[in-house]
Structure formats: structure tokens, C-alpha cells
Design a protein around this motif. Structure first.
Motif, PDB file in Angstrom:
ATOM      1  N   ALA A 506      -4.198  16.907  -2.800  1.00 15.41           N
ATOM      2  CA  ALA A 506      -4.467  16.178  -4.038  1.00 15.41           C
ATOM      3  C   ALA A 506      -3.546  14.977  -4.106  1.00 15.41           C
ATOM      4  O   ALA A 506      -2.328  15.117  -4.059  1.00 15.41           O
ATOM      5  CB  ALA A 506      -4.243  17.083  -5.249  1.00 15.41           C
ATOM      6  N   ARG A 507      -4.148  13.795  -4.215  1.00 10.13           N
ATOM      7  CA  ARG A 507      -3.371  12.561  -4.276  1.00 10.13           C
ATOM      8  C   ARG A 507      -4.336  11.395  -4.477  1.00 10.13           C
ATOM      9  O   ARG A 507      -5.560  11.566  -4.490  1.00 10.13           O
ATOM     10  CB  ARG A 507      -2.552  12.368  -3.001  1.00 10.13           C
ATOM     11  N   ARG A 508      -3.766  10.229  -4.629  1.00  7.74           N
ATOM     12  CA  ARG A 508      -4.575   9.016  -4.736  1.00  7.74           C
ATOM     13  C   ARG A 508      -5.337   8.800  -3.431  1.00  7.74           C
ATOM     14  O   ARG A 508      -4.795   8.949  -2.347  1.00  7.74           O
ATOM     15  CB  ARG A 508      -3.653   7.832  -5.037  1.00  7.74           C
ATOM     16  N   PHE A 509      -6.614   8.431  -3.543  1.00  4.69           N
ATOM     17  CA  PHE A 509      -7.430   8.245  -2.346  1.00  4.69           C
ATOM     18  C   PHE A 509      -7.319   6.807  -1.843  1.00  4.69           C
ATOM     19  O   PHE A 509      -8.296   6.067  -1.788  1.00  4.69           O
ATOM     20  CB  PHE A 509      -8.884   8.634  -2.624  1.00  4.69           C
ATOM     21  N   ALA A 510      -6.096   6.426  -1.478  1.00  6.30           N
ATOM     22  CA  ALA A 510      -5.879   5.172  -0.764  1.00  6.30           C
ATOM     23  C   ALA A 510      -6.103   5.448   0.718  1.00  6.30           C
ATOM     24  O   ALA A 510      -5.825   6.552   1.211  1.00  6.30           O
ATOM     25  CB  ALA A 510      -4.463   4.668  -1.010  1.00  6.30           C
ATOM     26  N   THR A 511      -6.595   4.460   1.449  1.00  3.84           N
ATOM     27  CA  THR A 511      -6.988   4.709   2.834  1.00  3.84           C
ATOM     28  C   THR A 511      -5.818   5.143   3.708  1.00  3.84           C
ATOM     29  O   THR A 511      -5.992   5.948   4.630  1.00  3.84           O
ATOM     30  CB  THR A 511      -7.657   3.462   3.433  1.00  3.84           C
ATOM     31  N   TYR A 512      -4.592   4.640   3.429  1.00  4.06           N
ATOM     32  CA  TYR A 512      -3.470   4.996   4.294  1.00  4.06           C
ATOM     33  C   TYR A 512      -3.087   6.473   4.162  1.00  4.06           C
ATOM     34  O   TYR A 512      -2.397   7.028   5.016  1.00  4.06           O
ATOM     35  CB  TYR A 512      -2.254   4.102   4.019  1.00  4.06           C
ATOM     36  N   LYS A 513      -3.546   7.130   3.094  1.00  3.32           N
ATOM     37  CA  LYS A 513      -3.246   8.553   2.933  1.00  3.32           C
ATOM     38  C   LYS A 513      -4.178   9.439   3.760  1.00  3.32           C
ATOM     39  O   LYS A 513      -3.983  10.647   3.836  1.00  3.32           O
ATOM     40  CB  LYS A 513      -3.307   8.935   1.450  1.00  3.32           C
ATOM     41  N   ARG A 514      -5.201   8.847   4.354  1.00  9.27           N
ATOM     42  CA  ARG A 514      -6.087   9.518   5.315  1.00  9.27           C
ATOM     43  C   ARG A 514      -6.619  10.856   4.790  1.00  9.27           C
ATOM     44  O   ARG A 514      -6.467  11.903   5.419  1.00  9.27           O
ATOM     45  CB  ARG A 514      -5.372   9.716   6.649  1.00  9.27           C
ATOM     46  N   ALA A 515      -7.284  10.794   3.663  1.00 10.73           N
ATOM     47  CA  ALA A 515      -7.806  12.017   3.050  1.00 10.73           C
ATOM     48  C   ALA A 515      -8.815  12.730   3.933  1.00 10.73           C
ATOM     49  O   ALA A 515      -9.013  13.943   3.803  1.00 10.73           O
ATOM     50  CB  ALA A 515      -8.441  11.681   1.702  1.00 10.73           C
ATOM     51  N   THR A 516      -9.461  12.004   4.835  1.00 10.47           N
ATOM     52  CA  THR A 516     -10.495  12.620   5.673  1.00 10.47           C
ATOM     53  C   THR A 516     -10.009  12.896   7.094  1.00 10.47           C
ATOM     54  O   THR A 516     -10.826  13.119   7.986  1.00 10.47           O
ATOM     55  CB  THR A 516     -11.743  11.719   5.725  1.00 10.47           C
ATOM     56  N   LEU A 517      -8.713  12.909   7.335  1.00  4.45           N
ATOM     57  CA  LEU A 517      -8.229  13.214   8.685  1.00  4.45           C
ATOM     58  C   LEU A 517      -8.718  14.587   9.136  1.00  4.45           C
ATOM     59  O   LEU A 517      -9.043  14.792  10.308  1.00  4.45           O
ATOM     60  CB  LEU A 517      -6.701  13.162   8.724  1.00  4.45           C
TER      61      LEU A 517
END
Length: 666
Positions: A506-517
């Protein structure tokens, strides 16, 4: 934006219940379980319906119920106990600050400026990590007795509420904050009139009212431009958090910085140190230069040195793209009339915010302004300190990178706000009360080994069961909102398992956080989730910025994966991520997942909240985890590598993540 018209509809509190009002308007209740229990027992359903907001609860509860509570000796005993604990907390003298500074003043001496504050669910003036950190900072300052005053903005529209359409695409709505139902009060002068300060804009003065939010012992002042005397376009300055274009952003930051300093002066709050928590607050330094010249007859350069000595800057941004930059023409429009008052010409003023002072086309950087006008600057983790010194190295000609004067103070969390009631009770039994009031005492935490494994595990399993029950309710409600077939709603109410290993993300869905890794190899993930011998489930939550279409696409990808029949019941996306959702997740997950692009996570604190609840971290060595990780206390994805090729980095670290899950975690 329309001016407020307030209607006070609070029922009459019977005399035995009068203290409820004082308790409701001080946010100490937000981290005191006994006070929350007191309001909860007044009307359980209404407490939930009002968003766990005691002010709204007192305004909506029936007079008959209040009269009954006033005659209930059990409730009155509970109220007395809570009131006595509140009084003891507010007058406590042996707090940390008093012990360290026995002759120090209790009047506010530090002004803490931030664009957002995440304090409680019902005060929606935050968007993410920066605001949550600022809120935890105020709560911790209250517990420690630090003489601090907070300054921010009151956003009538707050930050957006999230919902997803049938295709999984994020939609936003902005419900208005109802000021008469929020735990804050309008600050008035001795004559009963609202305290008003002004900031001069090109089209005329902008009038600002000030709201007071009492956070335990700490006062937080919020500026509000939604004032009847203002033009409609001026009323909307504090309409939405991070809304609008660059011109709206500079107007908001002028209100925060310039208006905030003027508000403190109008209220007689004489702070000695000014802390700029991120660059949004940087214009406070400009206002203080103006004040120093007007009050002490200093030259511009003298005023710069005079004010710099009492200003601190915390940067939270690990990439240049995250810094507010303003075009020189926009700066001229909003500061041109101040150049003469500051005793400086245009080029000298703009040089304060230019990375290259000699480049007339260079934009005005708020981070550069703050660094040049602060005596101390810090990043928010050890690694982020290194990143910041590298990023701002050019501002210090002749200095080696390691000599750049930016240190680090690693972020933390306010434990009582995030630890579950069950875990707090466990700590009370085995650690004693000092775990809350002396968290740095190693002797206290040495007792953690006395907690029986079976009791710790039972406590955690109860929290996982509560998380699953919450997720089922939310999933069913989300489907009902999208007019899904009744069969899908029924299925949602039975989805997930109270026994499966539960991953939380759970976190902000900024691209650098790689939510879909974790979606890098979908088939491998399907096998991992559906192993009948070792079932796994993952709960996901987070928002993308309204203009971040790449981030919204990441959310959509998870929604589409969750609809795969093979993993139905193993994957859940919980919409409208906020503090309430975060608490359920960090308290009930078994493993907390974090996989940003190193070194782009300045600190991150969600993993700290999870760890405080006994949840194990599975994370890239970035932010706080880079310095906190120890073998046996969680897992590290990869090492300290940094890659030039983003696709290669994703491939390598996704493989490492799958390996850890398959061979060690599950």
C-alpha cells in the motif's frame, strides 16, 4: 468556491457529559485507545457512519441517547477515567523535553511549516507520506513536550477520494470538508472577530482566516482563503491539495509561507526557529527577510544572514523532477512588487532560487531557495542524504560531494497511532508503560523476548482475521457501487482467507515505486498464490496522482490480474487508500512488500508501521530499509546495486523477489 456558512447543530450536552466536547476537539483522542472506546460506546453504528469523527458524532447523536448516557453510571465512570488521563497528559511535567531542557520555555519556539498534515481520518488535508510524517511529527512533539507550533493550509476540498470504474481506471471525486463537523475551531480575536491576515497578490490582497487544530499539547494553525471578502478565484487558492496549475501552486505556497509567518505574528506566537518541511514552505524565508529589514533596518544581505541562522530545511525529494520549479515570469508577477521592499534587484532575488545564478533562463527552484536560506538541511534517511548531496553538489562550488552540507535524519513513525490495540496491550503486559514514553530505552525492548511465541502469534492471527473481514466489506461495497451482479458481491463477501499468508502492498502509485513488479511473470505469480499446500494472498491499496496516467495504468493492471479466475479470492485491491485503510493493512498483513527503484525512495515509513506491529518487511534496500535491514529480521530484494538499464533492473529484481517468496518467505 463559496464562502462558508456555518450551522451549529450540536445537541445540548447534559452537564455530566460536558467534557466530551473538550475531548472531541483535541486530537489526542486519535491515538488514545481509551478515548476512542469512549466515543465508540456512545453509538457504535454512528461512530462508523461519521467516519470515526467525535465532533460529527456529537452533532448527530440523538438528545435521547445523550440523556440516557448522562444517567449511565458505567459510561460516566469511563468518561471520568478518560478525562483524568487527559488532564494528566496535558499538564505532565516530566516529559522528555523538560528533562533535557529543565529551564526551557514551554511557549512554542519552533514553527513547523508543511503543505499537508495527516493527523486522523476525519481531517482530510493530506495526500500521502509527507503529510502522514508531518502529522506523526506533531503527535510525537506533543508526547515529548517539544514546544512546537504547526503551520499549514486548510483545503476545503482536501485530497481526492478514489474509486475505480468497471475497467479498473481510477476516478476522482472531491467531497467538501464540512468545517462545522471537523475537530478544529476558527481563531478569533478578543472582540470575537475572525483573526485575518493578508497576502498581496497582483490583483489585490488575499484575506486569510486561521483555523486551530489542537494536537495534544501542540497547536496547528491552518490558513484558509475561502473568505467572503475575497474574489472567487482567491477563495479557491486553498480549495484542493496539490490541485491546479503552476500558478495555483505558487499562490498556495505564498499563502503557506508568507501568510503563515504573518499568522503567527498576528497570534502572538513568537517562534525562534522555522522549519521548512519540504520546499513548499520556502517563501516563509522571503517573508522573514522582509520582516528583518522592516524591523531592524538591515540590508538585504544582512537580513539573509540574520534569518538563515534560524531556518531549517528538510528535503524529501530524491529526484529533480519532484521539485517545484517556477518560471521567472511567474516569479516576477508574484514577487515583482516585493523587490524594492526587500532591498534587492530582480536578478539578485531570482538568483536565490536558481541552480545556476548566472543563467537568466533558469527556473526558480524552491529546493534551491530553501537550501540557500537555511543554516541546516537534511534528507530523510542515510541513503537519501547521500542522494541529496549528489543532487545538489553544484550549489557548493569547490566542495567535495561528501562535504555538501546536507545531513540526514531518518524518518520515524508515531507508534501509538499505528500499533493495534491488541499489540499495545501485549506490550503493556510484557514491556510495561515505558515502551510508549521511552521508546529509545533499549532495556525496555530487551523484554520483548519474554513475550511467549504462542501469545504473539495468536495476537497477530486476530489482526489478520480483522483485516480480512474489513477487506471483504470494502470489496463488496466497491462492487455494489459499480452495480456489479449480486453473485459477485456475495463472492466478495466470502473472498480471501483468514489462514493464508497475507502480503500487504500500500502506497502512492508513482511509477518509481514499481507497484506491478510482482506482475513481471504472471504465470509464476499465479502458481505462487494458488499452491494448495501454501496458499498466499495479496492485498493492495494506493492512489495515483490525478494527472499521473502511468500510475493509473498500474492500478488498472492489478485490477485486471485480480479478475483472472485462477487467482480470484487471492488478490484484492482496496479502493480509496487513506489512514484507516493503512492501519488495517500494516496491522494485519504477514509480510510487507516494498520494491521501489533504488535509490528513489527517500525514506518510506509504511514498513516501519508494519514492523511496529510485528509484520516482516520484504523490501528493496532503499530509504529506511537500507540502514535498518538485518538478516533474520525480514528480507532484502537484491543488494546495493544501481542499474543504468531500467528494464534489466526490473527483470533481475523481479526474479529475486519471486525467488525469495518461493524459497524463503512462503
Amino acid at each position: 468556491m463559496k464562502a462558508y456558512q456555518q450551522f451549529h447543530v450540536l445537541p445540548t450536552l447534559p452537564q455530566p457529559l460536558e467534557r466530551l466536547r473538550e475531548l472531541a476537539y483535541n486530537l489526542r483522542w486519535a491515538w488514545d485507545a481509551d478515548t476512542i472506546a469512549l466515543f465508540f460506546r456512545m453509538d457504535r453504528d454512528l461512530w462508523e457512519a461519521t467516519g470515526r469523527n467525535p465532533v460529527a458524532l456529537l452533532g448527530a447523536i440523538s438528545q435521547e441517547r445523550l440523556e440516557a448516557l448522562a444517567q449511565d453510571d458505567r459510561f460516566l465512570a469511563h468518561l471520568r477515567r478518560v478525562g483524568e488521563a487527559f488532564d494528566e497528559y496535558m499538564r505532565a511535567e516530566a516529559v522528555w523535553y523538560d528533562r533535557c531542557h529543565p529551564s526551557g520555555s514551554t511557549e512554542p519556539c519552533v514553527a513547523y511549516f508543511c503543505a499537508e498534515f495527516g493527523l486522523t481520518d476525519c481531517l482530510a488535508i493530506y495526500s500521502g507520506g509527507l503529510g502522514i510524517l508531518a502529522g506523526d511529527h506533531l503527535k510525537s512533539a506533543s508526547d515529548l513536550g517539544v514546544p512546537l507550533a504547526g503551520v499549514g493550509l486548510f483545503y476545503q476540498g482536501g485530497y481526492f477520494r478514489q474509486y475505480l470504474n468497471a475497467d479498473g481506471w481510477q476516478q476522482e471525486r472531491y467531497p467538501l470538508n464540512q468545517v462545522d463537523q471537523m475537530p478544529m475551531t476558527l481563531v478569533r480575536d478578543a472582540a470575537g472577530n475572525p483573526v485575518t491576515v493578508t497576502v498581496e497578490d497582483p490583483e489585490g490582497p488575499v484575506h486569510l482566516h486561521v483555523w486551530l487544530v489542537q494536537v495534544g499539547r501542540i497547536s496547528l494553525y491552518l490558513l484558509d482563503s475561502n473568505v467572503a471578502e475575497n474574489r472567487p478565484e482567491d477563495r479557491s487558492i486553498t480549495g484542493e491539495l496539490y490541485g491546479g496549475d503552476q500558478e495555483m501552486r505558487i499562490r498556495q505556497e505564498r499563502v503557506l509561507g508568507i501568510g503563515g509567518v504573518r499568522a503567527l505574528r498576528a497570534l502572538g506566537v513568537d517562534c525562534k526557529v522555522f522549519h521548512m518541511n519540504e520546499g513548499h514552505a520556502g517563501f516563509l524565508a522571503v517573508e522573514r527577510i522582509r520582516e528583518a529589514r522592516a524591523d531592524h533596518g538591515l540590508s538585504f544581505e544582512e537580513a539573509v544572514e540574520f534569518t538563515r541562522a534560524s531556518q531549517i530545511f528538510t528535503t524529501h525529494t530524491p529526484v529533480p523532477a519532484g521539485i517545484d520549479l517556477f518560471d521567472p515570469a511567474l516569479m516576477d508577477r508574484y514577487f515583482g512588487n516585493m523587490y524594492a521592499e526587500l532591498g534587492v534587484d530582480r536578478e539578485r532575488f531570482l538568483a536565490l532560487g536558481r541552480e545556476n545564478p548566472e543563467d537568466p533562463a533558469s527556473p526558480f527552484s524552491m529546493a534551491v531557495l530553501c537550501l540557500r536560506l537555511s543554516s541546516h538541511a537534511n534528507g530523510v534517511s542515510r541513503l537519501h542524504g547521500h542522494v541529496s548531496r549528489r543532487m545538489f553538489h553544484t550549489l557548493y562550488p569547490g566542495a567535495l560531494e561528501k562535504e555538501v552540507p546536507i545531513g540526514h535524519v531518518t524518518n520515524g513513525v508515531h507508534y501509538p497511532s499505528w500499533i493495534s490495540k491488541e499489540m499495545a496491550e501485549l506490550f503493556d503486559r510484557y514491556l510495561g508503560p515505558r515502551w510508549q514514553y521511552a521508546p529509545a530505552d533499549a532495556k525496555v525492548w530487551a523484554r520483548i523476548r519474554e513475550v511467549p511465541d504462542e501469545e504473539l502469534w495468536r495476537t497477530h492471527c486476530r489482526r489478520r482475521e480483522r483485516l480480512v473481514a474489513f477487506a471483504r466489506r470494502r470489496l463488496a461495497a466497491q462492487l455494489e457501487q459499480r452495480a456489479a451482479p449480486p453473485s459477485q458481491v456475495r463472492q466478495a463477501r466470502q473472498s480471501l482467507s483468514i489462514d493464508a499468508l497475507t502480503l500487504g502492498f500500500a502506497r502512492r502509485f508513482a511509477t518509481y515505486k514499481r507497484a506491478t513488479l510482482l506482475l513481471h511473470d504472471p504465470e509464476r505469480l499465479v502458481r505462487l498464490l494458488t499452491d494448495p499446500e501454501r496458499p498466499v494472498q495479496i492485498l493492495i491499496a494506493g492512489k495515483a496522482h490525478p494527472r499521473d496516467h502511468a500510475g493509473k495504468e498500474l492500478i488498472r493492471q492489478w485490477l485486471h490480474f485480480a479478475r483472472d479466475e485462477r487467482v480470484r479470492g487471492h488478490v484484492a485491491f482496496i479502493e480509496d487508500y487513506d489512514m484507516a485503510v493503512a492501519r488495517y493493512l500494516v496491522q494485519g498483513a504477514d509480510v510487507w512488500l516494498n520494491n521501489p527503484l533504488r535509490p528513489l525512495e527517500a525514506s518510506g515509513t509504511s514498513g516501519m508501521k508494519a514492523a511496529a506491529n510485528g509484520v516482516l518487511n520484504l523490501s528493496v534496500l532503499d530509504g529506511w530499509w537500507d540502514e535498518a535491514f538485518q538478516p533474520g529480521l525480514g528480507w532484502a530484494i537484491g543488494g546495493h546495486e544501481e542499474y543504468a538499464d531500467r528494464e534489466e533492473q526490473d527483470r533481475v529484481e523481479a526474479s529475486a523477489l519471486y525467488d525469495l517468496l518461493e524459497k524463503e518467505v512462503v
